[in-house]
Design a protein around this motif. Structure first.
Motif: not given
Ligand code: CO
Length: 212
Positions: A43-47, A68-70, A99-105
């Motif tokens: 997965g993404c590292a996003d909190s 970052i960004s899986n 993954g996820h929407y609104n992904c910073g990467g």
């Molecule tokens: Co992300």
């Protein structure tokens, strides 16, 4: 604020242990010497995308790798080591790239901004854009373009997993192993299965199929 949070999390751990023991006095004893997860989560590292929490998984149920960004990058020793251990030793039955929407990467990869050393990681995400530039360039809404880029990146990383000798060796040994692509909505909490599913090297372009 930050200091408060730091002190609070130690207390949260104590509370969590008490709660677990109240429900099952042997909860930690059972986990002490072994793990038998049936799932590897990439997965993404996003909190905002905590692996266990969003799928209601308990300790011992999910082997996790996040970056970052899986991304599944073939020269990433950390990812390859996690993958090898999960597939070859733990014999997980499923791998999910979430993954996820609104992904910073993903948004960073869409921009021309320079970030420093991170640019080298983002470069791999930009490659995914280039593979799908025809479709992505045609989307005028930046939000919709980002959302589609998120989805295409997940599919691409599922393919990257299938291309590894680790996964193909498992399939050659008739080990049951399916790879799935999921996208998570950080604004809704909902997971969507993208329907991409690799469970044998027949699902892979011939050029990537390895003989064992
Ligand atoms: Co992300």
């Amino acid at each position: 604020m930050e200091k408060d949070f730091y002190h609070k999390i130690i207390q949260h751990n104590k509370n969590w242990v008490s709660k677990k023991l109240a429900l099952d006095a042997d909860f930690f004893k059972k986990l002490e010497h072994q793990q038998q997860p049936s799932l590897l989560w990439i997965g993404c590292a996003d909190s905002r995308v905590p692996a266990n929490e969003i799928i209601g998984a308990e300790s011992g149920e999910v082997f996790v790798h996040r970056n970052i960004s899986n991304m599944v990058i073939h020269s990433d020793m950390s990812l390859l080591s996690v993958l090898d251990y999960a597939v070859t030793i733990l014999k997980v039955k499923h791998i999910i790239v979430c993954g996820h929407y609104n992904c910073g990467g993903i948004n960073a990869a869409m921009s021309k901004q320079h970030f420093g050393i991170l640019d080298n990681w983002i470069r791999h995400i930009k490659d995914v854009y280039r593979f799908h530039s025809k479709e992505l360039d045609a989307i005028t809404s930046e939000t919709q373009k980002s959302n589609r880029f998120v989805e295409l990146n997940i599919v691409e990383q599922v393919c990257n997993l299938a291309k590894t000798s680790i996964v193909q060796a498992a399939w050659a040994n008739k080990q049951p192993l399916s790879i799935h692509g999921w996208v998570y909505g950080v604004g809704s909490g909902i997971i969507k299965d993208l329907g991409v599913n690799f469970s044998s090297d027949d699902d892979l372009s011939a050029i990537y199929q390895l003989n064992f």
